[in-house]
Design a protein around this motif. Structure first.
Motif, mmCIF file in Angstrom:
data_model
loop_
_atom_site.group_PDB
_atom_site.id
_atom_site.type_symbol
_atom_site.label_atom_id
_atom_site.label_comp_id
_atom_site.label_asym_id
_atom_site.label_seq_id
_atom_site.Cartn_x
_atom_site.Cartn_y
_atom_site.Cartn_z
ATOM 1 N N UNK A 1 0.843 -1.203 0.000
ATOM 2 C CA UNK A 1 0.000 0.000 0.000
ATOM 3 C C UNK A 1 0.879 1.253 0.000
ATOM 4 N N UNK A 2 1.971 1.224 0.774
ATOM 5 C CA UNK A 2 2.851 2.394 0.837
ATOM 6 C C UNK A 2 3.475 2.669 -0.536
ATOM 7 N N UNK A 3 3.972 1.600 -1.186
ATOM 8 C CA UNK A 3 4.587 1.798 -2.512
ATOM 9 C C UNK A 3 3.547 2.299 -3.523
ATOM 10 N N UNK A 4 2.331 1.742 -3.453
ATOM 11 C CA UNK A 4 1.288 2.145 -4.413
ATOM 12 C C UNK A 4 0.928 3.617 -4.217
ATOM 13 N N UNK A 5 0.872 4.074 -2.961
ATOM 14 C CA UNK A 5 0.513 5.479 -2.704
ATOM 15 C C UNK A 5 1.654 6.412 -3.084
ATOM 16 N N UNK A 6 2.878 5.951 -2.831
ATOM 17 C CA UNK A 6 4.051 6.803 -3.029
ATOM 18 C C UNK A 6 4.401 6.968 -4.517
ATOM 19 N N UNK A 7 4.364 5.852 -5.256
ATOM 20 C CA UNK A 7 4.908 5.829 -6.625
ATOM 21 C C UNK A 7 4.443 6.994 -7.506
ATOM 22 N N UNK A 8 3.128 7.223 -7.614
ATOM 23 C CA UNK A 8 2.710 8.282 -8.544
ATOM 24 C C UNK A 8 3.051 9.697 -8.084
ATOM 25 N N UNK A 9 3.415 9.852 -6.800
ATOM 26 C CA UNK A 9 3.683 11.191 -6.267
ATOM 27 C C UNK A 9 5.154 11.586 -6.384
ATOM 28 N N UNK A 10 6.006 10.608 -6.741
ATOM 29 C CA UNK A 10 7.454 10.857 -6.637
ATOM 30 C C UNK A 10 7.969 11.848 -7.675
ATOM 31 N N UNK A 11 9.049 12.536 -7.293
ATOM 32 C CA UNK A 11 9.726 13.418 -8.243
ATOM 33 C C UNK A 11 10.632 12.566 -9.138
ATOM 34 N N UNK A 12 10.930 13.088 -10.288
ATOM 35 C CA UNK A 12 11.918 12.474 -11.174
ATOM 36 C C UNK A 12 13.216 12.220 -10.416
ATOM 37 N N UNK A 13 13.762 11.035 -10.532
ATOM 38 C CA UNK A 13 15.073 10.793 -9.928
ATOM 39 C C UNK A 13 15.060 10.506 -8.444
ATOM 40 N N UNK A 14 13.880 10.423 -7.840
ATOM 41 C CA UNK A 14 13.836 10.139 -6.395
ATOM 42 C C UNK A 14 14.336 8.720 -6.120
ATOM 43 N N UNK A 15 14.896 8.526 -4.926
ATOM 44 C CA UNK A 15 15.333 7.184 -4.518
ATOM 45 C C UNK A 15 14.406 6.683 -3.411
ATOM 46 N N UNK A 16 13.806 5.520 -3.637
ATOM 47 C CA UNK A 16 12.969 4.904 -2.609
ATOM 48 C C UNK A 16 13.824 3.843 -1.923
ATOM 49 N N UNK A 17 13.830 3.856 -0.586
ATOM 50 C CA UNK A 17 14.672 2.924 0.156
ATOM 51 C C UNK A 17 13.792 2.072 1.069
ATOM 52 N N UNK A 18 13.755 0.779 0.799
ATOM 53 C CA UNK A 18 12.966 -0.121 1.640
ATOM 54 C C UNK A 18 13.732 -0.466 2.900
ATOM 55 N N UNK A 19 13.065 -0.337 4.047
ATOM 56 C CA UNK A 19 13.696 -0.709 5.318
ATOM 57 C C UNK A 19 12.934 -1.829 6.008
ATOM 58 N N UNK A 20 11.664 -1.998 5.628
ATOM 59 C CA UNK A 20 10.845 -3.022 6.278
ATOM 60 C C UNK A 20 11.483 -4.400 6.070
ATOM 61 N N UNK A 21 11.211 -5.312 7.014
ATOM 62 C CA UNK A 21 11.711 -6.688 6.862
ATOM 63 C C UNK A 21 10.758 -7.439 5.943
ATOM 64 N N UNK A 22 11.271 -7.880 4.792
ATOM 65 C CA UNK A 22 10.383 -8.466 3.774
ATOM 66 C C UNK A 22 10.921 -9.819 3.293
#
Ligand code: UGA
Length: 445
Positions: free
Chosen positions: A109-130
């Motif tokens: 859900x977090x990735x789905x909400x975040x993805x369309x809002x991101x700026x060009x070139x942004x870095x997403x960093x996963x920290x959750x244990x997956x």
């Protein structure tokens, strides 16, 4: 220009990470989908007990007198997307109901909400244990749903509750799974201070970064279950597991840490992580490699049952009916208010369900314990909890319990029997005050 950082999810991990990033000098925006949490944090208050965290927040939250003003909070994805160069995803991944596997719905859900809002070139960093493989899948999702140039890195977190601030600011190691030089450069910029202080910076691919986290927790769980298995053998053979742990711990290859025998591990991480790891290995066709973790889990769960048996023995053998049992400790470890999968509460609950009159006291975990187990009895102090007790159980090794005066407590109880589920009390001091002291994996005096 200094990087702007956002932190998605403000639980133990996210709230600490956000405050730590502000401490390292970055402008930080924290997001949570629970508005009440955001209101609290924006006022500089922490929704849980974590030593030092409230002070660190107060030092940086905008609007607090004398703060750096570098840390703000929001519930708006739009604001987060517009603000951040680097976005840390710190939402939780609990165990799925009725299954071993981990529930990825908050991460997804977090990735789905975040993805369309991101700026060009942004870095997403996963920290959750997956589960291993998630980062590859989430990178594909970003490629489809985020602007061009958005990248993913995977940066597992190794903080311990109770030491979260220290572990985040001065990590043992920084592990980053990534796929480009640019992502590495950004991550090195974020962690420049701890790296300059000597924290090793380990660059890996995605699956290795994910596996480092689950294998580290599996190793720690295995170490605890190993010493608890030795405790079982010590009990059968008349040995002393505390001495044994000390003696094997002098071997540097073994080490002394994480060899405290007792009622075993709990919390929001170790138990669910080893189960999710087994489930994932099964999906990958590597289940045989992790069958030993099933044993680690069952040794651990056996400890709780064993403590219930010791308590039943102590109150006369057959049943708990009509017996008063005082339980000191509710949290899964000291210096935390976290009661998730707490061995202490589990033992208290089992005794209650078997008809015992259980009274629990914990220095910080009362509110959470009451919420989880409203039918147990609760007291406002250790002294009140032990009043009239037929047996006292020491189940979480808070300093406050180590400093109790056995003579003062003994004047309140109906019989002087204490069972130390954490091997942490001074046995001699309790015995001298007329108590029968019993611990796990140690001979009866
Ligand atoms: C654990 C790991 O230690 C962290 O490195 C990791 O980042 C974290 O999980 C996570 O995955 O987020 P934590 O859950 O805070 O941290 O607690 P631990 O200090 O590992 O203790 C876990 C449990 O093991 C507690 O119930 C503790 O009482 C028990 N324990 C620990 C023992 O029974 N014996 C020991 O010797 C040590």
């Amino acid at each position: 220009m200094a990087l702007k950082i956002t932190v998605i999810g403000t639980g133990y991990l996210g709230a600490t990470h956000a405050a730590a990033m502000a401490e390292l000098g970055f402008e930080v925006l924290g997001l949570d989908v629970v508005p009440e949490k955001i209101e609290m944090l924006a006022a500089g208050r922490v929704p849980m007990y974590e030593p030092g965290l409230e002070e660190l927040l107060a030092k940086h939250v905008a609007g607090i007198e004398g703060s750096s003003g570098r840390l703000r909070f929001t519930t708006s994805w739009e604001e987060v997307g517009e603000f951040g160069d680097v976005h840390f995803v710190c939402v939780n991944t609990p165990q799925k109901h009725g299954e071993y596997a981990c529930d990825m719905s908050y991460v997804d859900a977090a990735f789905a909400s975040l993805a369309p809002q991101l700026k060009d070139g942004a870095l997403v960093v996963g920290k959750s244990t997956v589960p291993v493989g998630s980062a590859d899948r989430l990178a594909r999702l970003l490629a489809e749903q985020a602007p061009v140039g958005v990248e993913l890195a995977w940066n597992p977190e190794f903080l311990r509750e109770g030491f979260a601030v220290q572990d985040t600011l001065h990590p043992d190691r920084i592990v980053v799974g990534l796929e480009s030089e640019r992502a590495e450069k950004l991550m090195r910029e974020v962690y420049a201070t701890p790296v300059a202080e000597g924290s090793p910076f380990v660059v890996t691919d995605f699956p290795t970064a994910e596996l480092v986290k689950t294998s580290a927790n599996s190793f720690l769980a295995t170490k605890i279950s190993f010493i608890n298995a030795m405790a079982e053998v010590c009990e059968a053979a008349g040995g002393d597991v505390v001495k044994l742990a000390e003696a094997i711990g002098y071997d540097e290859r073994i080490g002394k840490k994480f060899l405290r025998a007792g009622i075993g591990f709990g919390g929001g991480c170790l138990p669910k992580d080893i189960r999710a790891f087994m489930a994932r290995a099964g999906e990958l066709g590597a289940d045989q490699a992790l069958t030993f973790l099933r044993e680690v889990d069952s040794i651990n769960m056996r400890r709780r049952g064993h403590m219930v048996e010791l308590a039943r023995d102590a109150v006369g053998g057959d049943s708990f009916l009509g017996k008063r049992v005082a339980v000191l400790g509710a949290t899964f470890k000291p210096d935390s208010d976290d009661v998730r999968d707490s061995p202490a509460l589990n033992v208290a609950g089992q005794i209650h369900l078997q008809g015992g009159q259980v009274t629990v006291y914990d220095p910080k975990g009362m509110a959470n314990a009451r919420r989880l187990f409203p039918t147990l009895g609760y007291a406002d102090s250790a002294l009140e909890a032990v009043r009239g007790a037929d047996v006292v159980l020491h189940l979480t090794e808070w300093r406050e319990f180590r400093e109790l005066d056995p003579a003062e407590l003994g004047a309140e109880t109906s019989s002087r029997i204490i069972l130390d589920g954490r091997n942490a009390l001074d046995a001699e001091a309790w015995r001298e005050a007329g108590w029968t002291y019993r611990a796990m994996g140690r001979p009866r005096a």
